[in-house]
Design an enzyme around this catalytic site. Structure first.
Site, short mmCIF file in Angstrom:
data_model
loop_
_atom_site.label_atom_id
_atom_site.label_comp_id
_atom_site.label_asym_id
_atom_site.label_seq_id
_atom_site.Cartn_x
_atom_site.Cartn_y
_atom_site.Cartn_z
CD GLU A 177 -3.39 -7.88 1.97
OE1 GLU A 177 -3.84 -8.22 3.08
OE2 GLU A 177 -3.18 -6.69 1.64
N GLY B 10 -0.07 -5.32 0.39
CA GLY B 10 -1.18 -5.24 -0.55
C GLY B 10 -0.85 -5.82 -1.90
CB ALA C 270 -0.91 0.00 1.22
#
Length: 258
Positions: free
Chosen positions: A112, A109, A66
């Site tokens: 993910e 992220g 992120a």
């Protein structure tokens, strides 16, 4: 422009390439990037010509997590009001197969995001990890859930609690990635796999994706019932007739997605 979309990738009418385009920050997943990505994927999902989507970054990073600069001063109310996880939920609504082609870092992220795809092809320079613990937080988009379903409780605990990365070979051994290839050929290898999928019956590929994903959310009994319903449904498609006739006639099937 935070992403680049290439339809007719390598002159193939049924394959689209989506490339994350923030290389200066290792493709950090800003709010703006995620919004653009969701919009692009929905547009491709609605495009009748597209059958397979490939998602990639660059040679240094698929996505290194992120955008921390956007998060550092936020509070819980900020996170609730901005509803950023809506984008992540929308990613699961894409009905067409998505292949993640991963080189370099896929962290936080980024890991993910790769896991929201249907399979991961990794270059031998790929590194996967959930380093959120090093920032005093936990994963919020699947790092404790999808990762656990992919590699099991003990290994997911190890990755999440230590924040340490694993290499591509380990990721393949643990079941996180489908295949490891030389880093310099990861896009070409992914393209070849995408070609194979794009040549199959589009209705069946969607129903397979739907059924496999359902297996993570239901009991075996419920999953088997869902699989049978989707199996029966394929017999209402013209592609089923074409596929079986082509088999009997010893020729290549020509699927229309109907």
């Amino acid at each position: 422009m935070n992403i680049i979309v290439e339809k007719n990738w390598d002159n193939h009418p049924h394959i689209a390439l989506v490339k994350l385009n923030r290389s200066k920050v290792l493709n950090a997943l800003s709010n703006e990037l995620m919004d653009e990505l969701v919009q692009a994927l929905f547009k491709l999902d609605d495009d009748q010509e597209v059958r397979v989507i490939v998602l990639t970054g660059d040679e240094r990073a698929f996505a290194a997590g992120a955008d921390i600069a956007q998060m550092v001063e936020e509070n819980p109310v900020d996170k609730i009001l901005e509803n950023r996880f809506r984008s992540w939920q929308q990613l699961t609504m894409i009905s067409k197969p998505i292949i993640a082609a991963v080189s370099g870092f896929a962290l936080g992220g980024g890991c993910e995001l790769a896991m929201t795809c249907d399979l991961i092809i990794a270059g031998d320079n790929a590194r996967f990890g959930q380093p959120e613990i090093n920032l005093g937080i936990i994963p919020g988009a699947g790092g404790t859930q999808r990762l656990t379903k992919a590699i099991g409780k003990s290994k997911a605990m190890l990755m999440n609690l230590t924040g340490e990365m694993i290499d591509a070979t380990t990721a393949e051994k643990w079941g996180l990635v489908a295949k490891v290839v030389p880093a310099e050929t990861v896009l070409q290898e992914t393209y070849e796999i995408a070609k194979k999928i794009a040549a199959k019956a589009p209705v069946a590929t969607r129903l397979i994706k739907e059924a496999v994903n359902r297996s993570f959310e239901t009991s075996l009994k419920e999953g088997m019932e869902f699989e049978r319903r989707n199996f029966f449904l394929t017999f209402s498609s013209s592609d089923q007739k074409e596929g079986m006739r082509a088999f009997l006639e010893k020729r290549e099937a020509k699927y229309t997605g109907r």
